[in-house]
Design a protein around this motif. Structure first.
Motif, short mmCIF file in Angstrom:
data_model
loop_
_atom_site.label_atom_id
_atom_site.label_comp_id
_atom_site.label_asym_id
_atom_site.label_seq_id
_atom_site.Cartn_x
_atom_site.Cartn_y
_atom_site.Cartn_z
N TYR A 142 -0.39 -9.08 1.76
CA TYR A 142 -0.03 -7.67 1.78
C TYR A 142 1.13 -7.49 2.75
N GLN A 166 -4.25 -3.38 10.05
CA GLN A 166 -3.27 -3.73 9.02
C GLN A 166 -3.93 -3.92 7.67
N GLN A 167 -5.09 -4.58 7.71
CA GLN A 167 -5.76 -4.82 6.43
C GLN A 167 -6.22 -3.52 5.80
N ARG A 177 -5.02 -0.51 6.32
CA ARG A 177 -3.97 0.44 5.97
C ARG A 177 -3.02 -0.13 4.94
N TYR A 178 -2.79 -1.43 4.99
CA TYR A 178 -1.76 -1.98 4.12
C TYR A 178 -2.29 -2.88 3.03
N LYS A 179 -3.58 -3.24 3.14
CA LYS A 179 -4.10 -4.09 2.07
C LYS A 179 -5.01 -3.27 1.18
N LYS A 194 -6.69 8.04 4.61
CA LYS A 194 -5.64 7.52 5.47
C LYS A 194 -5.87 8.05 6.88
N SER A 232 8.34 4.00 15.96
CA SER A 232 8.89 3.10 14.95
C SER A 232 8.44 1.66 15.17
N GLU A 233 7.55 1.48 16.11
CA GLU A 233 7.08 0.13 16.38
C GLU A 233 5.88 -0.19 15.50
N GLY A 234 5.91 -1.33 14.88
CA GLY A 234 4.79 -1.73 14.04
C GLY A 234 3.60 -2.15 14.88
N ALA A 235 2.44 -2.11 14.27
CA ALA A 235 1.22 -2.44 14.99
C ALA A 235 1.26 -3.89 15.48
N ASP A 236 1.83 -4.75 14.66
CA ASP A 236 1.89 -6.16 15.00
C ASP A 236 2.77 -6.40 16.22
N ASP A 237 3.95 -5.77 16.20
CA ASP A 237 4.85 -5.90 17.35
C ASP A 237 4.20 -5.38 18.61
N PHE A 238 3.51 -4.26 18.45
CA PHE A 238 2.83 -3.66 19.58
C PHE A 238 1.76 -4.61 20.11
N GLU A 259 6.09 -4.44 9.78
CA GLU A 259 6.88 -5.44 10.50
C GLU A 259 7.66 -6.32 9.54
N VAL A 318 13.34 5.63 12.63
CA VAL A 318 12.39 5.97 11.57
C VAL A 318 10.99 5.58 12.02
N ALA A 319 10.15 6.63 12.12
CA ALA A 319 8.77 6.38 12.56
C ALA A 319 7.99 5.74 11.42
N ILE A 320 7.07 4.89 11.79
CA ILE A 320 6.19 4.31 10.78
C ILE A 320 5.12 5.34 10.44
N LEU A 346 15.87 1.10 12.33
CA LEU A 346 14.60 0.56 12.82
C LEU A 346 14.02 1.41 13.93
N LEU A 404 -5.40 -6.59 13.38
CA LEU A 404 -5.55 -7.19 12.05
C LEU A 404 -6.35 -6.28 11.13
N SER A 409 0.83 -1.20 0.00
CA SER A 409 0.00 0.00 0.00
C SER A 409 0.87 1.25 0.00
#
Lengths: 306, 670
Positions: A267, B648-649, B651-653, B595, B619-625, A271, A303-305, A300, B645, A220
């Protein structure tokens, strides 16, 4: 998109590999990701930590031909690529293919060879073909090189230049096994024997199919924003000698897709990028301060996501 | 090959059709003033071009075009006897604009046509500034803008000389419409600010052609049989009144207009030099003073209407010797003025009154013979009041009828009316009454104006229409001065042919149930008419009548009593600046709105998590969080996993409304 149908096979591969190389599941997954992304893998580590076993394991599991070259300083390109020899019986030159004409090639201690031999291998890796005596020969598909490299501070090495390191999609180091794995390793049977008994989980066509499917993993805008943020950080933070090249950016994205596929997703999420980032950029980014081991982690962490 | 040909090959003819629709919309209001033949010709030219776009016919060659142009110009000269001025000029422009349709060779021609069409929109407002026209022009504007965008887009796609803006790639006509609408809506706040704040000047900004104000209907400075009755069906608004005090009784609502005394046997006129006679005079007002504000529609004459009799003079007006209010300049645009009047009054008496003026009869001796005979019977030489009474009684008893379609009168209108036809409109009665008075030696004159008016219950404005036009008489009595006598009021109600007139003329009339039983439909119609009238009035008061006075009073209302035009300009530009920044901000933030919704919702979730002692690093991903959170909050792991989930779907799918709703719901419940 039949991610699910492949996921079982991929799981099986990882599980089987786990029985051979103990306690290194993450590394195994990275290696498999590299294969799915049609890239070459560089393993930088000490001798005897299982580099060869790893290469062999994957060749076996994926149902591929495997060969190995031990590089030395007196090796010539012909030792890698093959040579045409005059056959007196038939009164003509016959091409004897070198070890490179295999699906999986383990190039051991690549930095012991002279630059001439190194580049012969690396060119073949890049172009997926070998040109000898004015004749171009296609390498078998899929073609996958696992090169190992001794730490460059050891004596008698010819370090690979950055431009050639860039040809490797990923680089990993295996490292010592943890105590539990070590113990199991010590008490169990010979690994090599178990390796030979390993049944292959895939054939060539299935692998090619999977490799093609990686292209169709969704990325995306939000994810691309993140990848771009990472790349521009590497260029602008001043922590590194050079920033990541566009090829590195493409590599990062492609590997992330393969990683997402390995994780049964169609997708890519940030992570995925974070998981593969160290192995994609480690051999490409040179920290300005060589004593800063955390230079890659900074990417890692800082850099902010978006 | 013309550009449009090329465009056709690319299946993009909608752009041309949209342009033609826009042009037709621009022309539509013009048809009311264009000669009929020109209306047909312009429509035909547009249809011709449309047929060509649909590949039904060919376009004329140069020679035909040339001949058409010559014929068009000749026709305009024949119709208007000139090529310049507002009417002829606009007719010429519109005709040539339609001919230009057959001369499209490049994008430049298209842009000329569109720009001239936009100019024609402005020309429309020289003729008509009503709400329907304004809306039609707004619609035309959208069509023209869409055409411009479409052509621009197609042209760029064809020539590839300039990079195509991203937002124009792969859009269809619907999106062009949307873009045009969007761009126009973005202009709305600017238009409003410019409208309110742009410094107004007294008088027109630029000189309009002399004929710009011609052909307004309404009263005139001449009265002859049939003049006023032809207005009887004209429902156009003459003026509107807002009463600031109690509304006078209907029988007192006489709006004074031109006064006439010169009679040539057929026409009543007021010699124009008489206007300057008197500037101030005194009279005695009786009873309550009435304060009101009149909003007068432009009629291109000097007179302005006031309730009989005004006690104050609005700015830039004066009072004539006949007690008629006159403006210093012709009323060419909506005019608003405040007035006070006494509906009951006593005028001063004069020691000398110019009898030759107010007693003058037509010089011809052959006319009025029967009237003279009649007056021999009716005159009471000692008491003029009795004479008046006798004549009014004569009108009420001798079977006179009040009619909107009176029979025509010829050589001796007064006698013919009084003794033969006996059917007339107010001007017949006023004029014959005045003449009869003069025969009896009583000074008399005609006053024209309006009588009555209708209160709109929705906004309490009184509307006076052209159909309320009226004529009455004034007679001079030596002890009372000039006194109003309305002979029409003497007609018995049963003899009034039109029920509306009956109501208007006889305020005391009880509604006979059989006559005025109104159906539900007519009630609704009346209600709608009131509503529409109220809307029109607002439009007049606040849009068309927005002048520097209104501007000043508006600023006074918000606490800035004295504002100069420099102050206005400064305010104008600073507000425009703020608006631009604001609009830019909205536009740019809108781009990432999709968005943002996801992000904003997810931030709500993060806030809730923070309350539970868990915060996510940037910088932490949603999944890690999620993994971290599950360890801390194992009892809520299902919800957390689900939210993560979905996030992620989304925003990223793929963005998906349904999923978003679920996502929002989950976070709300979390």
């Amino acid at each position: 998109m039949n991610i699910k149908s492949h996921s079982n096979q991929l799981k099986e591969i990882i599980n089987s590999a786990n029985t051979i190389i103990l306690g290194k599941e993450h590394k195994l997954r990275l290696a498999l990701t590299c294969i799915l992304a049609k890239g070459h893998l560089l393993i930088e580590d000490l001798p005897g930590v299982g580099k060869t076993t790893l290469a062999h394991t994957f060749a076996q599991l994926l149902g591929l031909q495997f060969s190995r070259i031990q590089f030395t300083s007196d090796m010539l390109p012909a030792d890698v690529l093959g040579i045409s020899i005059f056959e007196q019986n038939e009164s003509q030159f016959t091409f004897h293919p070198g070890p490179i004409f295999n699906n999986v090639l383990l190039a051991d201690e690549i930095n012991r060879a002279t630059p001439k031999t190194q580049s012969a291998l690396l060119e073949a890796m890049e172009e997926q073909q070998v040109t000898l005596d004015g004749k171009t020969r296609e390498l078998p598909q899929p073609f996958f090189v696992i090169a190992t490299q001794n730490p460059s501070e050891q004596i008698g090495t010819f370090p690979l230049p950055e431009s050639q390191l860039d040809r490797f999609l990923m680089s990993i180091s295996l490292g010592y096994p943890d105590a539990q794995a070590e113990r199991q390793l010590l008490i169990s049977d010979d690994r090599r024997e178990a390796l030979n008994n390993l049944a292959s989980c895939l054939n060539e066509n299935e692998l090619k199919d999977m490799q093609d499917q990686v292209q169709h993993i969704t990325t995306s805008d939000a994810l691309l924003d993140y990848v771009q943020a990472l790349i521009s950080y590497s260029r602008e933070s001043g922590l590194y000698e050079y920033g990541l090249s566009p090829r590195a950016g493409l590599a990062l994205l492609h590997v992330s897709k393969a990683w997402a596929m390995l994780n049964e997703r169609d997708y890519v999420i940030p992570e995925d990028v974070q998981a593969v980032l160290p192995s994609v950029v480690r051999h490409r980014l040179q920290p300005i301060d060589p004593d800063a081991p955390q230079a890659i982690d900074a990417l890692l962490k800082d850099v902010a996501i978006p | 090959m013309t550009l449009l040909n090329k465009l056709q090959n690319h299946n993009v003819q909608p752009a041309a059709l949209i342009l033609l629709v826009g042009l037709l919309l621009v022309l539509l209001p013009h048809f009311s003033h264009l000669p009929i033949w020109l209306s047909f010709v312009t429509t035909a030219l547009i249809l011709w071009r449309a047929c060509y776009e649909l590949q039904l016919c060919k376009i004329p060659n140069k020679l035909v075009l040339f001949l058409l142009t010559i014929m068009l110009l000749t026709g305009i000269v024949f119709s208007y006897h000139t090529l310049i001025g507002r009417n002829a000029g606009s007719a010429m422009l519109l005709g040539l604009l339609c001919l230009k349709l057959f001369e499209i060779k490049s994008f430049r021609d298209v842009s000329i046509i569109i720009n001239l069409s936009l100019f024609s929109i402005v020309i429309n407002f020289l003729f008509n500034q009503s709400i329907p026209v304004a809306f039609t022009m707004l619609l035309a504007l959208i069509f023209l803008f869409t055409a411009l965008i479409s052509f621009q887009h197609d042209y760029k796609a064809l020539t590839k000389t300039t990079p195509i803006p991203l937002n124009l790639i792969r859009v269809n006509e619907k999106q062009h419409f949307r873009l045009a609408f969007k761009m126009l809506s973005q202009a709305v706040p600017f238009a409003i600010v410019l409208f309110i704040l742009f410094p107004r000047v007294n008088g027109p900004l630029w000189g309009l052609p002399e004929d710009a104000f011609s052909a307004k209907t309404g009263l005139s400075d001449k009265m002859s049989p049939g003049r006023i009755s032809q207005l009887s069906n004209n429902t156009a608004v003459a003026f509107r009144v807002k009463f600031n005090s109690a509304i006078p009784l209907p029988g007192k609502l006489y709006w004074r207009g031109p006064v006439m005394w010169d009679f040539d046997g057929y026409n009543w006129t007021a010699p124009s030099n008489e206007r300057l006679a008197l500037s101030n005079f005194e009279f005695t007002g009786l009873g309550q003073k009435t304060d009101y504000t009149v909003t007068l529609q432009p009629h291109n004459n000097f007179w302005i209407f006031a309730l009989d009799l005004p006690s104050t003079l609005p700015e830039r007006t004066r009072l004539s010797a006949n007690m008629q209010l006159l403006s210093l300049s012709p009323i060419q645009k909506l005019k608003r003025y405040n007035l006070s009047s006494y509906t009951r009054y006593i005028l001063p008496t004069y020691t000398h009154i110019s009898n030759d003026r107010y007693l003058k009869l037509p010089s011809s001796t052959s006319t009025l013979s029967k009237s003279r005979l009649l007056m021999n019977d009716l005159t009471d030489s000692k008491n003029p009041k009795n004479t008046i009474r006798n004549v009014l009684k004569y009108f009420s008893t001798q079977d006179f009828y009040y009619s909107r379609q009176p029979p025509l009168l010829y050589n001796d209108p007064i006698d013919e009316f009084l003794f033969e036809t006996k059917r007339g409109y107010c001007e017949h009665y006023a004029s014959s009454f005045t003449i009869l008075m003069r025969i009896a030696g009583i000074p008399a004159r005609i006053v024209t104006g309006y009588q009555g008016g209708e209160i709109n219950p929705l906004d309490n404005y009184m509307t006076v229409r052209q159909s309320d036009a009226h004529a009455w008489s004034e007679v001079y009595l030596e002890d009372r001065g000039w006194v109003r006598v309305d002979p029409t009021a003497a007609i018995p109600p049963g003899n009034i042919e039109n029920t509306d007139d009956a109501l208007r003329l006889n305020s005391n009339l009880k509604k006979p149930s059989h006559l005025f039983k109104s159906s539900w439909l007519s009630k609704q119609m009346k209600q709608m008419r009131f509503a529409w009238d109220a809307v029109n009035n607002r439009w007049n008061q606040w849009i068309l009548g927005y002048d520097n006075k209104r501007q000043k009073s508006l600023f006074a209302a918000i606490g800035i009593p004295e504002i100069t035009w420099q102050g206005l300009s400064q305010l104008l530009f600073s507000i425009l600046g703020v608006l631009t920044v604001l609009l830019a901000f909205i536009v740019f933030s809108n781009q990432s709105k999709q968005k943002n919704i996801i992000q904003k919702t997810y931030f709500k979730f993060l806030k809730k998590m923070k309350k539970r002692g868990l915060s996510k690093s940037l910088s932490e991903g949603a999944d890690d969080f999620c993994c971290r959170a599950i360890i801390q909050l194992p009892e809520q792991q299902l919800a957390i996993k689900h939210i993560t989930l979905l996030y992620q779907q989304l925003r990223y799918k793929q963005y998906d409304e349904e999923r978003l709703t679920l996502f929002k719901k989950n976070i709300k419940e979390f």
